[in-house]
Each structure stands twice: as structure tokens, then as C-alpha cells.
Enzyme design. Sequence first.
Site: not given
Length: 476
Positions: A36, A131
Site C-alpha cells: 500500500k 485501531r
Amino acid sequence: MSGPQVAIDLGCIERNARTVVDRCALSGIKVFGVTKGTCGMPQVARAMLRGGVAGIAESRFENIRRLRDSGINAPIMLLRSPPMARVEEVVRTVDISLQSELATIRELSRIAARMGRVHDIMLMIDLGDLREGIWPNDLVPTVEQILALKGVRIAGIGTNLGCFGAIMPTEENLGQLVAHAYKAERLSGARLDWISGGASSSLTLLLEGLLPAGINNLRVGEAILQGGVETFRETPWAELEPDACRLTSDIIEVKLKPSRPIGQSGYDAFGNQPVFPDERDRLRAIANIGREDVLIEGLTPIAKGVRVLGASSDHLLLDVTDADPPPAVGDRVAFRMSYGAMLLAMTSEYVEKAPMHDVEDFSGRKMVQITAEPAAAGILAREATGARLEAMNFDVVELADIERPPSGLVRLTAGSDRRIAHKALTMTARATHSFGLIWIDSIAALMPEGEDGIDLPERSVLARARTMPIRPKPGC
Ligand SMILES: *Cc1c(COP(=O)(O)O)cnc(C)c1O
């Protein structure tokens, strides 16, 4: 080359991947390479795969599509939970996805079952980084509810650390992960494929010999793409090379100016009121890159004596007084990038991305493979094309496995019309990460032939072929 450019050394990425993969293998850990940071660039994924990663992990659908379109069939892991509307795409395009919400998992199951499939998920547990992930207390009821669903299988248990809360992986929290995973195994009565102990940051524990036994997967981006500069801040992992991605841009002004602005101070373009120390007159340079393209705070100039002063959207201000030699207008200035800077530079459409070719098994042999349609074969034979190429020191080869051409291979493809080029380009684009193209045509216009159904949807392939420089690597 003009304007800002990120040069991506694929050889460096391959070697970094191999270093990580080989070390992990010693502890029974398989690595998924995370692309990514480079927008899922297929060449980068291929370099990681050559380095031995078991699969590719990605967070964005656009990137996954790019990888699949380029012919990558390796397992792909989706790193971010999908919106409901894209659940079907998840089932279709990825082999395993990270999940933490029952509502999404139910929808995945419904869609997968309708398609006659079972989708593998990795259930994420939040061990304190805050998260994604279910809270550990919810593990048992969550697993029980997932076990009742027909279209999904819990293939792994994982966690993510060090991303939001900056919580470090430790023997303790990763030990908890393994315990939770074993609990899930007992509930389901089946072994998990994966116990996934985090990202690059978990490699530090591994090197110290403190990674808990049982963990058999890591999802690694930074350590491969950036050589672990941020992961191994204190004690670098010496075998990892830090310079796989390097940013350069043009110097467009060099002048001696005072170090403090003159006049009444207000706000800068970003609403700040900057303060400048007085260092008298300094030699300053401007490079043609700015906050629109990159995270300025993440840039480290490579040349000694160059210092970043700041930037506006399109201008980067440098102090070059101590640079030897001082740069001149027209020179290029090079930077190492932090992960955050790389993310933005790779996403900016104003920054050219140049994957540098470096395949290690290049034998130096000049090989050519001739493919011809019947209509053109006669002409090639009459002209003794093979013999003439051999006279030019090419080995004319026949390859059974055209999916995996050796590096340095030249393909000569001949046909009676441009459809052959269309086929050859598609095949070549699928089989290799970068290539050069010489197009020999009776009409020197590279015109697609839309009218008779031979349009060239491979415009993107053509663009790749033309913009992909094949250069010897100047060293990592
Ligand atoms: C980005 C990401 C990774 C990779 O992190 P690195 O620090 O680049 O190794 C791994 N797992 C998840 C869930 C991610 O989002």
C-alpha cells in the site's frame, strides 16, 4: 526526466523482501508483503514475490484491482474492512480479508454463500493500539456467531499494533494474541491457518528472539519498502537497504538571500505564523515540489550540507550554503523519504514513478523468441530472419513456459495486422514487471484501429511500455 520523480529500485525491494522472508522462515513465519505504500504498484508486488513473500497485502480496492489486472495471481490479503457495498468485490478478488465487525462478516457470508463460496477471514483483536479489532472480552461470543455462518471461515486471528496508539508489540501483548487464537481454535475445533502477529514493528521482537511461539504470519510493508528505517530506529537491521525509493526534483532557483523575511509578518499559505532565526545571508535553492506532492517534514536531503527550510504547495525551500559543490539551476536534488512522505509522493499525480529494472538472474545472453502468425511466418522464413538474428549474436530460443520469460529476452512477434501487437503486448504485460517496446509498423502513428473492432484497450499497457525506463541500477 523533468519534474519530481520517485525512483523505485525493484532489486532493493526484492533483496529486502528476501532478507525478511528468510529470517521469518527460521521461526516458522510466512510473510505477506504490504504494497500500500506504493499504491499497490504491480512491479513492487512482483519484486516482493520474487523475494519469497507468501502473498500480497493491500488496503485499497483500486490497488488490488491494479495487482489483479496486471496478472498477479498470488494470494492477496485485504487489510481494511470493506464498506457494505463492496463486499462482493472482496469475495471475488481477495483470498483473505481482515475483519472486526459482525455486521460486515454476516454480509460477507451471505454474499459468499450466494456465490457458492466460502470466504476466509482473519478476525482482528485489539490489544491496546485502539485501531481496528474486537475487544478481547468479545472474542468467545463473536467466534461463536461467526461459526454459525456458512459463507465465511475463520482462517486466522490477528492484531495490529503501532499504527494509531503507537503501542509496541511485546512478548506480553503478542502472547495474549496467541492465547486468544488457541481459544478460537478450541471453540471451532479446527486449526487456524494463521496467527498474524502484526506488521514491520513486530520484526524487532523477532530479531530479539522474543516473538511468542505460535505466531506464523507477519504483514510487512515498511521494512521491505523503506529498509526498516522507521521500524529499527535505534538499532538498524544491517542487511536491510534503506534507499529503495528515492525522490528527486529540479532546482529552479538558487540565490543568496537573508535568512529572515523582510516586512510586516502575517500568516503563511497554510495559516501558520512562522518564526525564522537570523542566520544572516544564506545561499537558498528552490526545488519544484511542494506540500501538494509530499510530506515535507519526512524529507531528508541525501547531499551533505542541504537543509529543508520549508515549503508551500509547489515550492520547496532549501538552505544550500554548506553544500559542496553548491547546486545550480537545472541540477536535481535527491531525498530519502519517511513512510508518510513516500505515501503522499506515490499518490501525487504530479510525481513520476520510475520503477528501476534490476533482475538479478540476468545472464547477459541476448535471446530472441520469434512468434509469427501463419500469414507472417512465410515472410520471416523467406527473409531468413532467424539466421540473420543469429548472425547478430542473438540466440533464437523456443520457450515452453512463456508465462515466465527469462530476463533479457526479446520477443519478436509478427502478424498480418495490428491485432498481433495487441495480443503480444497483453501477454508481455502479464508476464513481466517492466519491458521496453520497439514497434515496427507500416504506418508510423501507433494508431489504434477502433473501427473494425480492433480497438486497443491496452492503451494503459502501451503507456506502461513507453514510460518504463530500463536502466542499469546505479547501486542501492
Ligand atoms: C499497513 C498495515 C500493515 C503494514 O505495516 P508496516 O508498518 O508497513 O509493515 C500491516 N497490517 C495492517 C493491518 C496494515 O494496515
